[in-house]
Design a protein around this motif. Structure first.
Motif, PDB file in Angstrom:
ATOM      1  N   PHE A   8      58.888  75.394  35.713  1.00 41.79           N
ATOM      2  CA  PHE A   8      60.329  75.233  35.884  1.00 41.79           C
ATOM      3  C   PHE A   8      60.631  74.102  36.870  1.00 41.79           C
ATOM      4  CE2 PHE A   8      60.186  79.757  34.666  1.00 41.79           C
ATOM      5  CZ  PHE A   8      61.155  79.778  33.679  1.00 41.79           C
ATOM      6  N   GLU A   9      61.731  73.414  36.635  1.00 39.45           N
ATOM      7  CA  GLU A   9      62.320  72.487  37.604  1.00 39.45           C
ATOM      8  C   GLU A   9      63.305  73.339  38.392  1.00 39.45           C
ATOM      9  OE1 GLU A   9      61.614  69.228  38.065  1.00 39.45           O
ATOM     10  OE2 GLU A   9      60.102  69.342  36.481  1.00 39.45           O
ATOM     11  N   ILE A  10      63.035  73.539  39.683  1.00 42.19           N
ATOM     12  CA  ILE A  10      63.783  74.507  40.474  1.00 42.19           C
ATOM     13  C   ILE A  10      64.596  73.822  41.565  1.00 42.19           C
ATOM     14  CG2 ILE A  10      63.573  76.476  42.055  1.00 42.19           C
ATOM     15  CD1 ILE A  10      60.995  77.232  40.552  1.00 42.19           C
ATOM     16  N   LEU A  11      65.845  74.269  41.700  1.00 42.86           N
ATOM     17  CA  LEU A  11      66.673  73.917  42.842  1.00 42.86           C
ATOM     18  C   LEU A  11      66.712  75.156  43.730  1.00 42.86           C
ATOM     19  CD1 LEU A  11      68.565  72.217  44.539  1.00 42.86           C
ATOM     20  CD2 LEU A  11      70.430  72.822  42.970  1.00 42.86           C
ATOM     21  N   LEU A  12      66.119  75.062  44.914  1.00 45.36           N
ATOM     22  CA  LEU A  12      66.030  76.159  45.870  1.00 45.36           C
ATOM     23  C   LEU A  12      67.051  75.943  46.979  1.00 45.36           C
ATOM     24  CD1 LEU A  12      64.668  78.604  47.273  1.00 45.36           C
ATOM     25  CD2 LEU A  12      62.983  76.985  48.192  1.00 45.36           C
ATOM     26  N   VAL A  13      67.953  76.912  47.162  1.00 43.78           N
ATOM     27  CA  VAL A  13      69.013  76.791  48.160  1.00 43.78           C
ATOM     28  C   VAL A  13      68.903  77.971  49.125  1.00 43.78           C
ATOM     29  CG1 VAL A  13      71.477  76.451  48.536  1.00 43.78           C
ATOM     30  CG2 VAL A  13      70.441  75.755  46.345  1.00 43.78           C
ATOM     31  N   GLU A  14      68.541  77.648  50.360  1.00 41.56           N
ATOM     32  CA  GLU A  14      68.318  78.677  51.399  1.00 41.56           C
ATOM     33  C   GLU A  14      68.579  78.031  52.750  1.00 41.56           C
ATOM     34  OE1 GLU A  14      67.706  81.431  53.809  1.00 41.56           O
ATOM     35  OE2 GLU A  14      67.126  82.163  51.832  1.00 41.56           O
ATOM     36  N   ASP A  15      69.428  78.663  53.574  1.00 43.13           N
ATOM     37  CA  ASP A  15      69.779  78.050  54.854  1.00 43.13           C
ATOM     38  C   ASP A  15      68.731  78.270  55.941  1.00 43.13           C
ATOM     39  OD1 ASP A  15      71.705  80.455  56.632  1.00 43.13           O
ATOM     40  OD2 ASP A  15      70.723  80.820  54.726  1.00 43.13           O
ATOM     41  N   ASP A  16      67.901  79.281  55.830  1.00 44.27           N
ATOM     42  CA  ASP A  16      66.856  79.515  56.819  1.00 44.27           C
ATOM     43  C   ASP A  16      65.658  78.624  56.479  1.00 44.27           C
ATOM     44  OD1 ASP A  16      64.342  80.734  57.878  1.00 44.27           O
ATOM     45  OD2 ASP A  16      65.745  82.201  58.717  1.00 44.27           O
ATOM     46  N   ALA A  17      65.372  77.665  57.336  1.00 48.24           N
ATOM     47  CA  ALA A  17      64.339  76.660  57.055  1.00 48.24           C
ATOM     48  C   ALA A  17      62.964  77.278  56.826  1.00 48.24           C
ATOM     49  CB  ALA A  17      64.277  75.636  58.187  1.00 48.24           C
ATOM     50  N   ILE A  18      62.605  78.308  57.595  1.00 46.16           N
ATOM     51  CA  ILE A  18      61.286  78.940  57.444  1.00 46.16           C
ATOM     52  C   ILE A  18      61.184  79.642  56.096  1.00 46.16           C
ATOM     53  CG2 ILE A  18      59.703  80.676  58.386  1.00 46.16           C
ATOM     54  CD1 ILE A  18      59.989  78.194  60.179  1.00 46.16           C
ATOM     55  N   ILE A  19      62.214  80.403  55.745  1.00 47.69           N
ATOM     56  CA  ILE A  19      62.214  81.091  54.447  1.00 47.69           C
ATOM     57  C   ILE A  19      62.205  80.075  53.314  1.00 47.69           C
ATOM     58  CG2 ILE A  19      63.549  82.596  52.905  1.00 47.69           C
ATOM     59  CD1 ILE A  19      64.502  84.081  55.451  1.00 47.69           C
ATOM     60  N   ARG A  20      63.019  79.017  53.445  1.00 47.55           N
ATOM     61  CA  ARG A  20      63.075  77.975  52.412  1.00 47.55           C
ATOM     62  C   ARG A  20      61.710  77.327  52.227  1.00 47.55           C
ATOM     63  NH1 ARG A  20      66.906  75.127  54.459  1.00 47.55           N
ATOM     64  NH2 ARG A  20      65.641  73.448  55.302  1.00 47.55           N
ATOM     65  N   MET A  21      61.046  76.998  53.329  1.00 42.30           N
ATOM     66  CA  MET A  21      59.731  76.367  53.265  1.00 42.30           C
ATOM     67  C   MET A  21      58.717  77.310  52.605  1.00 42.30           C
ATOM     68  SD  MET A  21      57.430  74.831  56.391  1.00 42.30           S
ATOM     69  CE  MET A  21      57.191  76.429  57.134  1.00 42.30           C
ATOM     70  N   ASP A  22      58.744  78.583  52.979  1.00 43.76           N
ATOM     71  CA  ASP A  22      57.828  79.568  52.413  1.00 43.76           C
ATOM     72  C   ASP A  22      58.067  79.744  50.908  1.00 43.76           C
ATOM     73  OD1 ASP A  22      55.745  81.548  52.656  1.00 43.76           O
ATOM     74  OD2 ASP A  22      57.308  83.086  52.494  1.00 43.76           O
ATOM     75  N   LEU A  23      59.326  79.884  50.522  1.00 46.63           N
ATOM     76  CA  LEU A  23      59.648  80.026  49.098  1.00 46.63           C
ATOM     77  C   LEU A  23      59.253  78.781  48.307  1.00 46.63           C
ATOM     78  CD1 LEU A  23      63.123  81.798  49.157  1.00 46.63           C
ATOM     79  CD2 LEU A  23      61.008  82.682  48.166  1.00 46.63           C
ATOM     80  N   ALA A  24      59.532  77.612  48.859  1.00 44.93           N
ATOM     81  CA  ALA A  24      59.176  76.363  48.177  1.00 44.93           C
ATOM     82  C   ALA A  24      57.676  76.273  47.969  1.00 44.93           C
ATOM     83  CB  ALA A  24      59.692  75.154  48.952  1.00 44.93           C
ATOM     84  N   LEU A  25      56.922  76.647  48.990  1.00 41.59           N
ATOM     85  CA  LEU A  25      55.464  76.626  48.892  1.00 41.59           C
ATOM     86  C   LEU A  25      54.970  77.616  47.831  1.00 41.59           C
ATOM     87  CD1 LEU A  25      52.811  75.495  49.973  1.00 41.59           C
ATOM     88  CD2 LEU A  25      52.869  77.261  51.737  1.00 41.59           C
ATOM     89  N   CYS A  26      55.503  78.825  47.845  1.00 41.82           N
ATOM     90  CA  CYS A  26      55.113  79.832  46.840  1.00 41.82           C
ATOM     91  C   CYS A  26      55.430  79.356  45.427  1.00 41.82           C
ATOM     92  CB  CYS A  26      55.830  81.159  47.099  1.00 41.82           C
ATOM     93  SG  CYS A  26      55.217  82.066  48.517  1.00 41.82           S
ATOM     94  N   LEU A  27      56.631  78.829  45.236  1.00 46.93           N
ATOM     95  CA  LEU A  27      57.030  78.362  43.908  1.00 46.93           C
ATOM     96  C   LEU A  27      56.191  77.170  43.459  1.00 46.93           C
ATOM     97  CD1 LEU A  27      60.875  78.765  44.366  1.00 46.93           C
ATOM     98  CD2 LEU A  27      59.430  80.100  42.793  1.00 46.93           C
ATOM     99  N   SER A  28      55.896  76.272  44.384  1.00 48.96           N
ATOM    100  CA  SER A  28      55.030  75.127  44.063  1.00 48.96           C
ATOM    101  C   SER A  28      53.624  75.590  43.723  1.00 48.96           C
ATOM    102  CB  SER A  28      54.977  74.150  45.237  1.00 48.96           C
ATOM    103  OG  SER A  28      56.221  73.550  45.448  1.00 48.96           O
TER     104      SER A  28
END
Length: 125
Positions: A8-28
């Protein structure tokens, strides 16, 4: 564990930088291409600039002019075929309160939660 074979081409929107980074890493790590935005306003700017994506992953509670539910509705109106995954650390929303076809997960997320949600989207694609 459900494995997703489609990328998937994903747009991830999350204001907490740590959670966003963790989710981005998991999805990648699951094989998906991820672009990140810290709030709905930045996400709308990416969309307006022509970003193509087929899955929106968004938190509900964020600063800015709209929350994640408003962003999900905006994306649903703009791109009816886009899959939407809403994540929340607070209130669990019943399906009737979500834009059509959205899946909602509660934080904290497990990798298996993400894989299961993504496999549902893959099956409906």
């Amino acid at each position: 564990m459900d494995r997703v074979s489609r990328s998937f081409e994903i747009l991830l929107v999350e204001d907490d930088a740590i959670i966003r980074m963790d989710l981005a890493l998991c999805l990648s790590d699951l094989g998906h291409s991820v672009r990140e935005a810290a709030d709905a306003d930045k996400a709308v700017a990416l969309i307006t600039d022509g970003m193509n994506f087929d899955l929106l992953v968004t938190d509900i509670d964020m600063p800015g002019s709209m929350d994640g539910l408003a962003l999900a509705a905006y994306v649903r109106d703009l791109q009816t075929g886009c899959h939407i995954l809403i994540i929340s650390g607070g209130t669990h929303l019943p399906p009737a309160d979500l834009p059509l076809g959205c899946v909602c997960l509660r934080k904290p997320l497990m990798l298996s939660d993400l894989e299961s949600a993504l496999s549902k989207f893959e099956a409906n694609h």
